[in-house]
Design a protein around this motif. Structure first.
Motif, PDB file in Angstrom:
ATOM      1  N   LEU A   1      -9.476  -4.580   5.511  1.00 32.31           N
ATOM      2  CA  LEU A   1      -8.654  -3.420   5.153  1.00 32.31           C
ATOM      3  C   LEU A   1      -9.456  -2.124   5.229  1.00 32.31           C
ATOM      4  N   GLU A   2     -10.706  -2.197   4.882  1.00 30.70           N
ATOM      5  CA  GLU A   2     -11.526  -0.988   4.952  1.00 30.70           C
ATOM      6  C   GLU A   2     -11.743  -0.578   6.415  1.00 30.70           C
TER       7      GLU A   2
ATOM      8  N   THR B   1     -10.913  -7.680   2.095  1.00 36.66           N
ATOM      9  CA  THR B   1     -11.268  -6.321   1.676  1.00 36.66           C
ATOM     10  C   THR B   1     -12.011  -5.586   2.789  1.00 36.66           C
TER      11      THR B   1
ATOM     12  N   LYS C   1      -9.163   1.891   3.927  1.00 38.51           N
ATOM     13  CA  LYS C   1      -8.928   1.875   2.489  1.00 38.51           C
ATOM     14  C   LYS C   1     -10.255   1.583   1.806  1.00 38.51           C
TER      15      LYS C   1
ATOM     16  N   LEU D   1       0.836  -1.193   0.000  1.00 41.55           N
ATOM     17  CA  LEU D   1       0.000   0.000   0.000  1.00 41.55           C
ATOM     18  C   LEU D   1       0.872   1.244   0.000  1.00 41.55           C
TER      19      LEU D   1
ATOM     20  N   LYS E   1     -12.981   0.181  -0.359  1.00 39.19           N
ATOM     21  CA  LYS E   1     -13.084  -1.167  -0.931  1.00 39.19           C
ATOM     22  C   LYS E   1     -12.795  -1.194  -2.426  1.00 39.19           C
TER      23      LYS E   1
ATOM     24  N   THR F   1      -9.224  -1.800  -3.627  1.00 36.32           N
ATOM     25  CA  THR F   1      -8.424  -2.944  -3.170  1.00 36.32           C
ATOM     26  C   THR F   1      -8.408  -4.049  -4.216  1.00 36.32           C
TER      27      THR F   1
END
Lengths: 62, 62, 62, 62, 62, 62
Positions: free
Chosen positions: C28-29, C25, C34, B8, C36, C39
């Motif tokens: 990570l969000e 996903t 981040k 990232l 979605k 990703t």
């Protein structure tokens, strides 16, 4: 080719990298008959806190 | 195995990395039946100017 | 970004990949904030004989 | 060096790969002054169901 | 997708990275018909002593 | 860790992979003091037409 990427946590001395690059290249030539001059080797030395094993970061805040 | 590499732009706090590593490892064990102790996860935190989307670097000089 | 690469020996069912992609996903969000839609996740399913642990290939000829 | 890895879902024709390899190598020589003969380019053509965007696999079972 | 990773020893200026990202993305759109907005490009600028060609590190201790 | 990825065009016999995995793992233990059991090695055997050197694909259509 070939292209070899070595990833590890922490760092190596230049002498260690030199020796590993030499031996890996020799091994590939001897076993896989790849000409030495075409072999690329890269080292990625990651901070220990950027590597996890078993769900736990190797390095920590203490 | 498995080996998971997360790339990232920018950086994460250690706590974020710890949490992501834990959840990803749990997910793989639950869904794919991979033993936790064999799962490696690495984080590559890139400078924003080393990441391009749509032909434009994310970070810039201003 | 981010870009996540999952490498493992053997194969996963499409349903396993779907579930892992969804959960990673989401993680990570939630943890790293981040979006979605940015990703990317890729799966590399390697033949077992292309993966070694402790100097031994996982798969063999018998 | 340099080493360039191109990953995409689906496949390219040989002519597309040939053209991309040529243009990328030319670009690197012109912009970054890297000798053409040292530039390696690899293509990883992944099955569409091995690539997820936004938490959804690109390819599916229907 | 696609995802392109460019690895090289040493560093590039921001202007070089900007130009390379633009040209690579244009090439992929023109040749492979990949929408620009989906193309990710990352640059890994490695220390010269972390790259070996022909069994010898590119950078050294003198 | 460590994690080593070997990428080459064409294929290796299982015996070649076995021997390379053994030697690389031994080298890392001896030079870098990495416990053998933690070393992962993966082989990516690419079609020759998916590898370019100097702007030209290694494999072709004739």
């Amino acid at each position: 080719m070939p292209y070899i990427n070595i990833r590890l946590a922490g760092s190596l001395s230049q002498e260690q990298k030199r020796q590993i690059a030499k031996e890996f290249t020799d091994t590939l030539e001897r076993i896989a008959h790849k000409s030495k001059s075409y072999t690329y080797i890269t080292f990625d030395e990651l901070p220990r806190e950027n590597w996890a094993v078993g769900g736990e970061l190797l390095g920590g805040d203490k």
